[in-house]
Structures are given as C-alpha cells and as structure tokens.
Design a protein around this motif. Structure first.
Motif, PDB file in Angstrom:
ATOM      1  N   ALA A   1       0.836  -1.196   0.000  1.00 54.18           N
ATOM      2  CA  ALA A   1       0.000   0.000   0.000  1.00 54.18           C
ATOM      3  C   ALA A   1       0.871   1.246   0.000  1.00 54.18           C
ATOM      4  O   ALA A   1       1.906   1.298   0.687  1.00 54.18           O
ATOM      5  N   VAL A   2       0.497   2.252  -0.782  1.00 60.34           N
ATOM      6  CA  VAL A   2       1.201   3.524  -0.670  1.00 60.34           C
ATOM      7  C   VAL A   2       0.959   4.056   0.743  1.00 60.34           C
ATOM      8  O   VAL A   2      -0.060   3.785   1.373  1.00 60.34           O
ATOM      9  N   GLY A   3       1.932   4.802   1.220  1.00 61.47           N
ATOM     10  CA  GLY A   3       1.863   5.256   2.601  1.00 61.47           C
ATOM     11  C   GLY A   3       2.490   4.292   3.575  1.00 61.47           C
ATOM     12  O   GLY A   3       2.405   4.495   4.786  1.00 61.47           O
ATOM     13  N   SER A   4       3.134   3.250   3.044  1.00 62.24           N
ATOM     14  CA  SER A   4       3.821   2.288   3.917  1.00 62.24           C
ATOM     15  C   SER A   4       5.283   2.141   3.560  1.00 62.24           C
ATOM     16  O   SER A   4       5.988   1.335   4.175  1.00 62.24           O
ATOM     17  N   ILE A   5       5.766   2.921   2.590  1.00 66.26           N
ATOM     18  CA  ILE A   5       7.099   2.684   2.036  1.00 66.26           C
ATOM     19  C   ILE A   5       8.094   3.765   2.455  1.00 66.26           C
ATOM     20  O   ILE A   5       9.273   3.479   2.685  1.00 66.26           O
ATOM     21  N   GLY A   6       7.669   5.004   2.557  1.00 69.32           N
ATOM     22  CA  GLY A   6       8.566   6.073   2.966  1.00 69.32           C
ATOM     23  C   GLY A   6       8.911   6.015   4.441  1.00 69.32           C
ATOM     24  O   GLY A   6       8.335   5.233   5.211  1.00 69.32           O
ATOM     25  N   ALA A   7       9.853   6.879   4.844  1.00 69.89           N
ATOM     26  CA  ALA A   7      10.199   6.976   6.269  1.00 69.89           C
ATOM     27  C   ALA A   7       8.999   7.441   7.076  1.00 69.89           C
ATOM     28  O   ALA A   7       8.788   7.024   8.223  1.00 69.89           O
ATOM     29  N   VAL A   8       8.211   8.311   6.472  1.00 69.96           N
ATOM     30  CA  VAL A   8       6.960   8.782   7.062  1.00 69.96           C
ATOM     31  C   VAL A   8       6.081   9.212   5.898  1.00 69.96           C
ATOM     32  O   VAL A   8       6.583   9.638   4.847  1.00 69.96           O
ATOM     33  N   ASN A   9       4.765   9.092   6.058  1.00 68.29           N
ATOM     34  CA  ASN A   9       3.864   9.247   4.914  1.00 68.29           C
ATOM     35  C   ASN A   9       2.584   9.945   5.343  1.00 68.29           C
ATOM     36  O   ASN A   9       2.207   9.890   6.527  1.00 68.29           O
ATOM     37  N   THR A  10       1.914  10.589   4.401  1.00 70.87           N
ATOM     38  CA  THR A  10       0.745  11.385   4.777  1.00 70.87           C
ATOM     39  C   THR A  10      -0.422  11.153   3.837  1.00 70.87           C
ATOM     40  O   THR A  10      -0.250  10.841   2.654  1.00 70.87           O
ATOM     41  N   PHE A  11      -1.615  11.325   4.398  1.00 74.24           N
ATOM     42  CA  PHE A  11      -2.868  11.243   3.657  1.00 74.24           C
ATOM     43  C   PHE A  11      -3.736  12.437   4.038  1.00 74.24           C
ATOM     44  O   PHE A  11      -3.650  12.952   5.156  1.00 74.24           O
ATOM     45  N   SER A  12      -4.591  12.833   3.113  1.00 77.33           N
ATOM     46  CA  SER A  12      -5.613  13.841   3.392  1.00 77.33           C
ATOM     47  C   SER A  12      -6.963  13.154   3.498  1.00 77.33           C
ATOM     48  O   SER A  12      -7.243  12.197   2.773  1.00 77.33           O
TER      49      SER A  12
ATOM     50  N   LEU B   1     -11.173   8.600   0.331  1.00 76.15           N
ATOM     51  CA  LEU B   1     -11.540   8.316   1.718  1.00 76.15           C
ATOM     52  C   LEU B   1     -11.674   9.666   2.397  1.00 76.15           C
ATOM     53  O   LEU B   1     -10.674  10.324   2.681  1.00 76.15           O
ATOM     54  N   ALA B   2     -12.901  10.074   2.634  1.00 71.52           N
ATOM     55  CA  ALA B   2     -13.165  11.442   3.078  1.00 71.52           C
ATOM     56  C   ALA B   2     -13.718  11.474   4.486  1.00 71.52           C
ATOM     57  O   ALA B   2     -14.190  10.474   5.021  1.00 71.52           O
ATOM     58  N   THR B   3     -13.641  12.641   5.061  1.00 70.19           N
ATOM     59  CA  THR B   3     -14.375  12.916   6.281  1.00 70.19           C
ATOM     60  C   THR B   3     -15.408  13.986   5.970  1.00 70.19           C
ATOM     61  O   THR B   3     -15.551  14.416   4.823  1.00 70.19           O
ATOM     62  N   CYS B   4     -16.133  14.428   6.991  1.00 70.07           N
ATOM     63  CA  CYS B   4     -17.154  15.449   6.783  1.00 70.07           C
ATOM     64  C   CYS B   4     -16.518  16.830   6.986  1.00 70.07           C
ATOM     65  O   CYS B   4     -16.976  17.626   7.812  1.00 70.07           O
ATOM     66  N   GLY B   5     -15.442  17.088   6.237  1.00 66.58           N
ATOM     67  CA  GLY B   5     -14.733  18.347   6.359  1.00 66.58           C
ATOM     68  C   GLY B   5     -13.266  18.150   6.059  1.00 66.58           C
ATOM     69  O   GLY B   5     -12.879  17.903   4.921  1.00 66.58           O
ATOM     70  N   GLU B   6     -12.429  18.263   7.077  1.00 71.20           N
ATOM     71  CA  GLU B   6     -10.979  18.150   6.921  1.00 71.20           C
ATOM     72  C   GLU B   6     -10.409  17.121   7.889  1.00 71.20           C
ATOM     73  O   GLU B   6     -10.962  16.886   8.953  1.00 71.20           O
ATOM     74  N   GLY B   7      -9.282  16.560   7.494  1.00 68.49           N
ATOM     75  CA  GLY B   7      -8.566  15.633   8.362  1.00 68.49           C
ATOM     76  C   GLY B   7      -7.312  15.159   7.666  1.00 68.49           C
ATOM     77  O   GLY B   7      -7.172  15.299   6.445  1.00 68.49           O
ATOM     78  N   GLY B   8      -6.381  14.611   8.424  1.00 68.22           N
ATOM     79  CA  GLY B   8      -5.149  14.087   7.850  1.00 68.22           C
ATOM     80  C   GLY B   8      -4.630  12.920   8.658  1.00 68.22           C
ATOM     81  O   GLY B   8      -4.944  12.787   9.849  1.00 68.22           O
ATOM     82  N   LEU B   9      -3.836  12.061   8.012  1.00 66.93           N
ATOM     83  CA  LEU B   9      -3.268  10.890   8.665  1.00 66.93           C
ATOM     84  C   LEU B   9      -1.785  10.790   8.326  1.00 66.93           C
ATOM     85  O   LEU B   9      -1.382  11.030   7.179  1.00 66.93           O
ATOM     86  N   ILE B  10      -0.976  10.426   9.312  1.00 68.12           N
ATOM     87  CA  ILE B  10       0.466  10.230   9.154  1.00 68.12           C
ATOM     88  C   ILE B  10       0.771   8.786   9.490  1.00 68.12           C
ATOM     89  O   ILE B  10       0.340   8.290  10.539  1.00 68.12           O
ATOM     90  N   THR B  11       1.496   8.091   8.622  1.00 66.52           N
ATOM     91  CA  THR B  11       1.836   6.693   8.876  1.00 66.52           C
ATOM     92  C   THR B  11       3.348   6.508   8.873  1.00 66.52           C
ATOM     93  O   THR B  11       4.074   7.167   8.126  1.00 66.52           O
ATOM     94  N   THR B  12       3.823   5.589   9.700  1.00 70.21           N
ATOM     95  CA  THR B  12       5.253   5.301   9.790  1.00 70.21           C
ATOM     96  C   THR B  12       5.466   3.993  10.546  1.00 70.21           C
ATOM     97  O   THR B  12       4.599   3.563  11.318  1.00 70.21           O
ATOM     98  N   ASP B  13       6.625   3.386  10.330  1.00 72.68           N
ATOM     99  CA  ASP B  13       7.034   2.223  11.114  1.00 72.68           C
ATOM    100  C   ASP B  13       7.996   2.615  12.223  1.00 72.68           C
ATOM    101  O   ASP B  13       8.424   1.759  13.016  1.00 72.68           O
ATOM    102  N   ASP B  14       8.363   3.875  12.296  1.00 72.50           N
ATOM    103  CA  ASP B  14       9.344   4.366  13.251  1.00 72.50           C
ATOM    104  C   ASP B  14       8.624   4.905  14.490  1.00 72.50           C
ATOM    105  O   ASP B  14       7.924   5.920  14.427  1.00 72.50           O
TER     106      ASP B  14
END
Length: 463
Positions: free
Chosen positions: A193-204, A211-224
């Motif tokens: 999946a994208v968002g699993s390969i970089g040192a740290v990764n982001t989604f809106s 994949l939406a919310t009822c307005g704004e939001g963000g997610l940060i993914t990492t293995d560190d």
C-alpha cells in the motif's frame, strides 16, 4: 474511379448548436455519500462529549489511527487536522528544519510545497514524468545537494510514483522519503500500500478525497516509533497527552495545534468499512470509461504500469495534435477547444492546477517569512522559473481532467454518457482542429498571473 468522401457526423456538437450528449438531468452524485451509518457515527461522538485528542478517554481518533495503520500495513498512524498539517508535521518529525532543502514535484497541489516552507525549509522543485505525472527520478538525482533533507513523493491523481528508483536514490544520499498520498488512498505499489514505504507518509481526509471525512482531516503513517511519538507531540503543542488520566500541560518541544476532530474521525471510520467495496466499483467504472476512450486515438488516457494500481482520484487526459491532423505547436489551442466542446456536451472537463508550483508567486516573489527561508545563512540563491520544467508545462498545456464525477459507486451511467461525448467530439475532430488553428490562445500559466493580479487587487482595493 469514384472517390468516397468522408462521412460527416449526423449530429452537431453542442457548442455549434446541437443537443448535449449528457442529459441535463443526469448529474454528478454528491460525494461523499452520507449514509445512516455515518450519521450514527457522528451522533455517537456527540453523545460521548469527547471531541478531540485532548479529551481524556476519547476513542474514535485512536481507533481510526489503529484501523488505518492496519489497512496500510504500518506500525503507527497519527491523525491530525488536515492533509497539509500532516505533511508539515511529518517533515518536522523526520528532522526537517530552517535552511534544509526539500524536493517537491513541480506539478501538485500547493500544500505539497508550502508544508516545507512553514518549517523555514527551502522547496526545490523537480520536473515530472509526462506519462505518470509524477516526480521524474532522473530529475530528482541532479536536484539533490548536501542540504537536501527530504523528498516529498506525491502520488498525483492516485497513481503511485516510481518508488523503487526514488527510494534507491534517497538511500544513496541519506535523504528521507516522505510519501504524499493525499490523492492515493488504497493504491498499491508492487503489492504494498502507498503510505507504507517512505520513512513517514501522509494522507488527506478532505471532503473531496476517495476516503473522506465530513470536512478536513489528515493521517500520518510510519514504522518508526520515535517519528510517531514526535508527530503526536507536534500535533498538540509539543505535549504528551495520555489517553486516560490527567494532562500535564508540559510542552516538550515547539508544536502546533493540529489536533484532529473526533466527529470527523468517527465519520471516516464509518466510511472506511465501505472503502474497499467502493474502490472496487470505481475501478470497474473507470476502466470501462477508459476502455471506450482508447478507441479514439486523439486522446491519451491515463497509463498504469503493471507493478502498481491506481486509486483514480482524478482522471487526466491529454490530446494528441497529430491525430487531429495538426502540428505539435497547436497542442494548447487544441486542448482548449476540445475542453470547451466537452463542457458544452455536459462533461465537466477542467484543468487541475493552472501553473507549475514554482510559478506560484509565493515562490517567484519569495513570499515566505519576510525574505526567509531564502535569506538564511548558507542557503543558495534559487530562482523559480516555470520554463525550467518543460514536461510540467507541456502536460498543463495539452491536458484536462475529470474530478469528482467518477467517485460515487453509482457513477457508471454518467460515465457512459461522458464516453458518448468523447466519441461525439472525436467524430467532429476536423471541425475542432480548424477552430484550434484560428483561436487566440494563451497558456494557463500566463493567464494565472493575470487572475492572481485581479484577485489581489480586488481583495485589497479601497472599500
């Protein structure tokens, strides 16, 4: 011998007085589609009385973080207030700071480039691959300097970038890869999946996203784990706030107020239960549309390399002047005329970004924190010029996009009519080519400067 004349289309284009290919009553369905399950999720939060990550005992945000980490396949996920905040926090969490250089593709939403600027880091732009619209690894290699700290890898429109080549280049130079997957929820690169390969990764999670919310939001993914802890602190004043128990109000480092909203987390959790099924239907609908358009050689449809999948957040189409009987110099005018013809038929063809990021005046006029970060000691003089990014300029000139119309699972009938409109336009290609050769034309990026001047004058005029 009788010479057979070309058969003329029986139906005029709508722009020439004919009927529309897309009936007016067939409209784009609202996105995101809000179900009773979504409403119940929001009501659950209202009843709980716990609305942010600073609320002791709050569960929706923590559960969204756990569920998205599991979905992507990372050890950690940190939720924040929006996608741009996610990128700023992620960059800061891997050590980007004042005077560092951060590489960004020349074609993306401006948040990809202002996030490093908010950290007093210097954006360094690189050109794109004209087939994928993503960062060109060859351009990346020559852009890295001793000050390069991170590479923002945007998976534009939902197609993963060439992560093998990019991560190999980054590893050779000791540079962090930060995936900006704001438009690419669910896309996969070589099975991951994208968002699993970089040192740290982001989604809106902006309301427009797959994949939406009822307005704004963000997610940060990492293995560190350390990066995740720093990101958690950075999102709320530098504090370490316990899931349960008393808050100490001790700020351990300089943070922001980027706390996520529990109602929006609950809404996204509800949507996540339907996300895989919706993505599968979207894949079918889009593939059916692109299959029909492939029969009309004047249109270049999106390419998807075999080692990755596309999330289909935005569909970008390029025109091929030669197949319209035109010289290459008419690419821009042809795109403008074709776009106008499609819009008249009922297809909401439109540009995505009018100019390369380095042509935005925040960069050309270095409108940062006064003259900073560019005036910091040791920062090399860096002019930002649109003409330095020819692939980006060409793609902006000869392409248009479809946005939002295809996201809803029930968009199939609408997309079928869009395909009818493309076919109709193709049948009238000779007439449109003739218009293109006589149309006064200026590229997007030239008009964008005038639009910006007019907006600025209006905003700050005497009242």
């Amino acid at each position: 011998m009788t010479i057979q004349q070309p058969v003329q289309p029986a139906v005029d284009l709508a722009m020439f007085g004919g009927g529309r290919a897309v009936p007016r009553e067939l409209r784009i369905k609202p996105w995101p589609m809000v179900t009773e399950q979504d409403e119940q999720a929001v009501h659950r939060v209202l009843r709980s009385g716990r609305f942010t990550s600073a609320s002791s005992g709050e569960q929706e945000i923590a559960e969204l973080e756990r569920e998205w980490a599991q979905h992507v396949g990372t050890e950690h996920c940190v939720a924040v207030s929006n996608g741009t905040a996610a990128l700023s926090v992620a960059l800061s969490a891997v050590g980007v700071g004042p005077g560092d250089e951060v590489i960004v593709p020349a074609l993306s939403f401006i948040g990809s480039a202002t996030a490093p600027l908010h950290l007093m880091a210097v954006p360094v732009f690189v050109d794109i691959d004209p087939a994928t619209f993503n960062l060109d690894p060859a351009a990346l290699e020559v852009a890295i300097t001793s000050r390069t700290k991170a590479i923002v890898v945007v998976h534009l429109h939902g197609l993963p970038a060439d992560l093998d080549r990019i991560t190999a280049i980054a590893a050779r130079h000791g540079v962090a890869v930060v995936e900006d997957a704001a438009q690419a929820h669910g896309a996969r690169y070589q099975g991951r999946a994208v968002g699993s390969i970089g040192a740290v990764n982001t989604f809106s999670l902006n309301v427009s996203k797959n994949l939406a919310t009822c307005g704004e939001g963000g997610l940060i993914t990492t293995d560190d784990a350390d990066v995740a802890t720093r990101a958690t602190m950075l999102r709320q004043f530098g504090e370490l706030i316990p899931a349960n128990g008393e808050r100490s109000y001790v700020a351990h480092l300089l943070g922001w107020n980027c706390k996520p909203n529990a109602m929006q987390a609950a809404f996204t959790r509800s949507r996540l239960t339907r996300f895989p099924a919706e993505a599968a239907v979207r894949e079918e609908n889009v593939r059916r549309l692109l299959g029909r358009l492939a029969a009309y050689p004047g249109f270049l449809v999106p390419e998807v390399p075999q080692d990755r999948t596309h999330a289909w957040h935005i569909l970008r189409f390029r025109v091929k002047p030669a197949d319209f009987g035109l010289a290459d110099e008419f690419a821009g005018p042809l795109r403008a005329v074709v776009q106008r013809a499609l819009r008249a038929e009922g297809v909401p063809a439109a540009p995505y970004q009018l100019q390369p990021l380095p042509a935005q005046r925040v960069f050309t006029e270095q409108r940062g924190f006064g003259a900073y970060p560019w005036a910091l000691p040791g920062v090399a003089a860096r002019p930002y010029r649109a003409e330095d990014f020819p692939a980006t300029l060409r793609v902006l000139d000869d392409s248009f996009t479809l946005q939002k119309a295809h996201l809803h699972p029930e968009s199939g009938p609408l997309l079928a009519r869009y395909a009818d409109a493309f076919e109709k336009v193709w049948q009238h290609r000779d007439a449109l080519a003739a218009v293109a050769t006589t149309t006064a034309y200026r590229p997007h990026w030239e008009r964008a400067s005038e639009i910006a001047d007019a907006e600025w004058a209006t905003a700050f005029s005497d009242r």
